[in-house]
Design an enzyme around this catalytic site. Structure first.
Site, mmCIF file in Angstrom:
data_model
loop_
_atom_site.group_PDB
_atom_site.id
_atom_site.type_symbol
_atom_site.label_atom_id
_atom_site.label_comp_id
_atom_site.label_asym_id
_atom_site.label_seq_id
_atom_site.Cartn_x
_atom_site.Cartn_y
_atom_site.Cartn_z
ATOM 1 N N LYS A 1 -6.122 14.351 8.482
ATOM 2 C CA LYS A 1 -6.243 15.461 7.464
ATOM 3 C C LYS A 1 -6.508 16.853 8.362
ATOM 4 C CE LYS A 1 -6.415 12.421 4.176
ATOM 5 N NZ LYS A 1 -6.300 11.174 4.881
ATOM 6 N N THR B 1 -2.941 20.129 0.888
ATOM 7 C CA THR B 1 -3.762 20.461 -0.428
ATOM 8 C C THR B 1 -4.989 21.220 -0.030
ATOM 9 O OG1 THR B 1 -5.036 18.223 -0.564
ATOM 10 C CG2 THR B 1 -2.661 18.430 -1.850
ATOM 11 N N LYS C 1 0.308 15.987 13.074
ATOM 12 C CA LYS C 1 -1.135 15.514 13.157
ATOM 13 C C LYS C 1 -1.176 13.981 12.225
ATOM 14 C CE LYS C 1 -2.301 18.177 9.033
ATOM 15 N NZ LYS C 1 -2.941 17.213 8.047
ATOM 16 N N CYS D 1 -6.308 18.682 3.375
ATOM 17 C CA CYS D 1 -6.025 19.001 4.577
ATOM 18 C C CYS D 1 -6.259 20.543 4.808
ATOM 19 C CB CYS D 1 -4.583 18.715 4.684
ATOM 20 S SG CYS D 1 -4.295 16.767 4.732
ATOM 21 N N ASP E 1 0.947 21.568 6.160
ATOM 22 C CA ASP E 1 1.712 20.110 5.510
ATOM 23 C C ASP E 1 2.637 20.672 4.296
ATOM 24 O OD1 ASP E 1 0.188 19.117 7.464
ATOM 25 O OD2 ASP E 1 -1.271 17.805 6.054
ATOM 26 N N GLN F 1 -22.262 30.436 0.324
ATOM 27 C CA GLN F 1 -23.517 30.678 1.063
ATOM 28 C C GLN F 1 -23.030 31.718 2.328
ATOM 29 O OE1 GLN F 1 -25.423 26.584 1.739
ATOM 30 N NE2 GLN F 1 -23.485 25.829 1.109
HETATM 31 C C1 C5J Z 1 -2.825 16.597 2.521
HETATM 32 C C2 C5J Z 1 -3.274 14.654 1.653
HETATM 33 N N1 C5J Z 1 -1.941 17.380 3.419
HETATM 34 N N2 C5J Z 1 -3.686 15.025 0.636
HETATM 35 N N3 C5J Z 1 -2.931 15.317 2.600
HETATM 36 O O1 C5J Z 1 -3.748 17.302 1.886
HETATM 37 O O2 C5J Z 1 -3.227 13.375 1.861
#
Ligand code: C5J
Length: 229
Positions: free
Chosen positions: A132, A158, A129, A162, A24, A202
């Site tokens: 997420k 992020t 997509k 995602c 993304d 873990q």
């Molecule tokens: C991504 C979002 N790509 N934060 N999207 O993390 O909505």
């Protein structure tokens, strides 16, 4: 096979069975004047990932790895946009509305597209997509299995949304994931740090983390000729 100096322990990477997946890196998330910025986010917190991502992408291409790009977005008729996702946040501008760079997270607007710095080369798959995670409602799993890919090098934005969701989905499907720590980012630096720690905690509950500088040497495994797969 080449060892990556990773956390929580070294990962044996087989470049012949590995892919780079870039999550993304879209204009609406990263560019000043995009949707993310319109929501009051500081996009510079994501933009520092661009240079290391470019470097990792260039090296992966040179090594002949499969490179996959993802974009979060919806059909122009919004048939795949859950009403709960549209309503989320009670934002002044919702997904599907006209935004600063076209319709927000709709598969036609300029903002939905990938930033020019990391633009896909012809032949590199782009996974569109609606969620997420990159596996939800996409053909990513089939694409990877058909190419014999078992390991994923993951970067993008992020970290806690995602990237994390995709790594969790991949882990449940049996893929080994290493997140390139400096090639992922968040509007919330503390979430980035914690997100990375959650992956490696873990005993590597979801995967591995490593700086891109420790991943790149493993791509150039001696004897590997390169070229596109
Ligand atoms: C991504 C979002 N790509 N934060 N999207 O993390 O909505």
């Amino acid at each position: 096979m080449a060892l990556i100096n990773a956390e929580p322990y070294s990962l044996d990477l087989d470049p012949l069975r590995a892919a780079l997946i870039i999550i993304d890196m879209q204009r609406d998330f990263l560019e000043p004047g995009g949707f993310g910025a319109a929501l009051g986010n500081d996009v510079s917190l994501l933009r520092w990932t661009i240079a290391p991502c470019r470097q990792l992408l260039a090296q992966a291409r040179m090594a002949g790895l499969t490179v996959i790009h993802t974009r979060e977005g919806h059909r122009p008729d919004l048939a795949d946009l859950p009403p709960t996702k549209k309503a989320c946040g009670r934002l002044p501008v919702a997904l599907g509305d006209a935004g600063p760079m076209g319709r927000i997270l709709v598969r036609s607007g300029d903002g939905h597209d990938i930033i020019p710095e990391l633009y896909p080369m012809p032949g590199e798959p782009i996974i569109d997509k609606p969620g997420k995670g990159a596996f939800h409602a996409t053909d990513l799993d089939a694409l990877l299995k058909n190419r014999g890919i078992a390991q994923l090098i993951v970067c993008g934005v992020t970290t806690e949304v995602c990237v994390h969701t995709t790594v969790r989905e991949a882990n449940d499907r049996g893929y080994e994931c290493v997140v390139a720590a400096d090639c992922a980012g968040s509007y919330f630096p503390e979430f980035h740090e914690i997100g990375l720690r959650m992956i490696a905690a873990q005993g590597g509950i979801f995967g591995w983390i490593a700086p891109s500088a420790d991943i790149i040497p493993a791509l150039a495994e001696p004897g590997r000729s390169g070229g596109c797969r």
